[in-house]
Write a protein that holds these residues in place. Structure first.
Motif, mmCIF file in Angstrom:
data_model
loop_
_atom_site.group_PDB
_atom_site.id
_atom_site.type_symbol
_atom_site.label_atom_id
_atom_site.label_comp_id
_atom_site.label_asym_id
_atom_site.label_seq_id
_atom_site.Cartn_x
_atom_site.Cartn_y
_atom_site.Cartn_z
ATOM 1 N N SER A 188 0.834 -1.195 0.000
ATOM 2 C CA SER A 188 0.000 0.000 0.000
ATOM 3 C C SER A 188 0.873 1.251 0.000
ATOM 4 C CB SER A 188 -0.897 -0.002 1.236
ATOM 5 O OG SER A 188 -0.108 0.050 2.406
ATOM 6 N N GLY A 189 0.251 2.397 -0.246
ATOM 7 C CA GLY A 189 0.954 3.675 -0.194
ATOM 8 C C GLY A 189 2.000 3.846 -1.263
ATOM 9 N N ASN A 190 1.797 3.255 -2.437
ATOM 10 C CA ASN A 190 2.745 3.328 -3.552
ATOM 11 C C ASN A 190 4.136 2.852 -3.151
ATOM 12 O OD1 ASN A 190 0.798 4.316 -5.335
ATOM 13 N ND2 ASN A 190 1.173 6.414 -4.677
ATOM 14 N N ARG A 191 4.198 1.820 -2.333
ATOM 15 C CA ARG A 191 5.458 1.224 -1.901
ATOM 16 C C ARG A 191 5.449 -0.246 -2.309
ATOM 17 N NH1 ARG A 191 9.125 4.565 -0.637
ATOM 18 N NH2 ARG A 191 9.962 3.386 1.064
ATOM 19 N N LEU A 192 6.641 -0.793 -2.449
ATOM 20 C CA LEU A 192 6.784 -2.205 -2.770
ATOM 21 C C LEU A 192 7.973 -2.759 -2.013
ATOM 22 C CD1 LEU A 192 9.358 -2.494 -4.932
ATOM 23 C CD2 LEU A 192 7.687 -1.488 -6.438
ATOM 24 N N GLU A 193 8.057 -4.079 -1.998
ATOM 25 C CA GLU A 193 9.171 -4.753 -1.333
ATOM 26 C C GLU A 193 9.686 -5.829 -2.278
ATOM 27 O OE1 GLU A 193 10.200 -6.394 3.095
ATOM 28 O OE2 GLU A 193 8.119 -6.049 2.548
ATOM 29 N N TRP A 194 10.995 -5.972 -2.351
ATOM 30 C CA TRP A 194 11.571 -6.968 -3.252
ATOM 31 C C TRP A 194 12.650 -7.760 -2.531
ATOM 32 C CZ3 TRP A 194 16.731 -7.113 -4.514
ATOM 33 C CH2 TRP A 194 17.473 -5.975 -4.250
ATOM 34 N N TYR A 195 12.865 -8.978 -3.015
ATOM 35 C CA TYR A 195 13.945 -9.819 -2.519
ATOM 36 C C TYR A 195 14.315 -10.806 -3.622
ATOM 37 C CZ TYR A 195 10.137 -13.074 -1.575
ATOM 38 O OH TYR A 195 9.036 -13.883 -1.709
ATOM 39 N N MET A 196 15.503 -11.372 -3.510
ATOM 40 C CA MET A 196 15.968 -12.397 -4.439
ATOM 41 C C MET A 196 15.779 -13.751 -3.766
ATOM 42 S SD MET A 196 17.058 -10.926 -7.233
ATOM 43 C CE MET A 196 18.066 -12.140 -8.051
ATOM 44 N N GLY A 197 15.410 -14.761 -4.552
ATOM 45 C CA GLY A 197 15.226 -16.109 -4.035
ATOM 46 C C GLY A 197 13.785 -16.387 -3.686
ATOM 47 N N LEU A 198 13.594 -17.311 -2.765
ATOM 48 C CA LEU A 198 12.266 -17.709 -2.319
ATOM 49 C C LEU A 198 11.954 -17.045 -0.989
ATOM 50 C CD1 LEU A 198 12.529 -21.527 -3.116
ATOM 51 C CD2 LEU A 198 11.428 -19.764 -4.494
ATOM 52 N N VAL A 199 10.696 -17.014 -0.616
ATOM 53 C CA VAL A 199 10.292 -16.320 0.617
ATOM 54 C C VAL A 199 10.899 -16.983 1.851
ATOM 55 C CG1 VAL A 199 8.101 -17.548 0.973
ATOM 56 C CG2 VAL A 199 8.360 -15.212 1.782
ATOM 57 N N ASP A 200 11.066 -18.307 1.828
ATOM 58 C CA ASP A 200 11.643 -18.991 2.982
ATOM 59 C C ASP A 200 13.162 -19.103 2.901
ATOM 60 O OD1 ASP A 200 11.295 -20.641 0.830
ATOM 61 O OD2 ASP A 200 10.773 -22.411 1.985
ATOM 62 N N LYS A 201 13.748 -18.949 1.695
ATOM 63 C CA LYS A 201 15.207 -18.964 1.526
ATOM 64 C C LYS A 201 15.615 -17.734 0.713
ATOM 65 C CE LYS A 201 15.464 -22.950 -0.445
ATOM 66 N NZ LYS A 201 16.024 -24.120 -1.131
ATOM 67 N N GLN A 202 15.605 -16.577 1.345
ATOM 68 C CA GLN A 202 15.926 -15.329 0.649
ATOM 69 C C GLN A 202 17.438 -15.183 0.514
ATOM 70 O OE1 GLN A 202 14.076 -12.552 3.241
ATOM 71 N NE2 GLN A 202 12.013 -13.180 2.718
ATOM 72 N N LEU A 203 17.874 -14.842 -0.702
ATOM 73 C CA LEU A 203 19.294 -14.613 -0.952
ATOM 74 C C LEU A 203 19.704 -13.187 -0.586
ATOM 75 C CD1 LEU A 203 19.573 -16.453 -4.377
ATOM 76 C CD2 LEU A 203 20.062 -17.346 -2.101
ATOM 77 N N THR A 204 18.750 -12.267 -0.657
ATOM 78 C CA THR A 204 18.990 -10.888 -0.235
ATOM 79 C C THR A 204 17.901 -10.511 0.762
ATOM 80 O OG1 THR A 204 17.650 -9.966 -2.031
ATOM 81 C CG2 THR A 204 20.003 -10.205 -2.451
#
Length: 183
Positions: free
Chosen positions: A83-99
């Motif tokens: 919401s609020g014109n914001r986003l979230e990003w990550y590399m990999g999978l949700v349970d094994k995030q690389l970043t």
């Protein structure tokens, strides 16, 4: 009929008697007709702005698990629209995030910079430009349609060849809630 009266008016003070001027009468009907003809002509010959559309290929819902491809985690970037014109990003999978998950905004100093940096990293790791970055776009129910269009524009601007719009999962909603962009 439209007309313009340019008569001199009545007697103005003073004692001199002046000759009475004849009023000139200008018929404006022809000019009004011409104006409407020109307006009509330009309205009919002008092309209005055409809506722009972007082609979007959606995945096949009929595919079974055996038919789906397995992709390396280091090539996959997940973008969660909050919401609020914001986003979230990550590399990999949700349970094994690389970043670690990063909250960003839209635009050239926000998600576009992250996409371009990660695209270069992935091509450097794989060594093959055809095996580039794969982006999974996951809109939440708190994001709006404009956010989805903005992120699709970013895919086009960043020249990301492979991206998909996917349903968001419960752990990803918890991630958005934790970072305060799921209100």
């Amino acid at each position: 009929m439209a007309e313009l009266d340019t008569s001199g008016g009545g007697k103005k003070g003073g004692g001199k008697v002046r000759t009475k001027k004849m009023s000139t009468r200008v018929d404006l009907t022809a000019m009004v007709d011409l104006a409407f003809l020109l307006i009509t002509f330009f309205m009919l010959t002008t092309t209005l702005s055409k809506p722009q559309a972007m082609d979007l290929a959606m995945p096949d819902k009929e595919k079974t698990d055996e038919q789906q491809l397995t992709i390396a985690d280091n090539r996959t970037m997940t973008i969660l629209l909050g919401s609020g014109n914001r986003l979230e990003w990550y590399m990999g999978l949700v349970d094994k995030q690389l970043t670690p998950p990063t909250v960003e905004g839209y635009g050239k100093n926000g998600i576009r910079k992250a996409i371009l940096d990660k695209s270069k990293e992935v091509v450097g790791i794989t060594g093959d430009p055809k095996k580039g970055l794969i982006v999974l776009i996951k809109p939440s129910d708190k994001s709006n349609y404009r956010n989805l269009v903005d992120i699709l524009d970013e895919m086009k601007i960043s020249n990301v060849q492979t991206y998909a719009i996917v349903d968001i999962s419960d752990p990803e909603i918890e991630l958005l809630t934790r970072d305060g962009i799921y209100k």
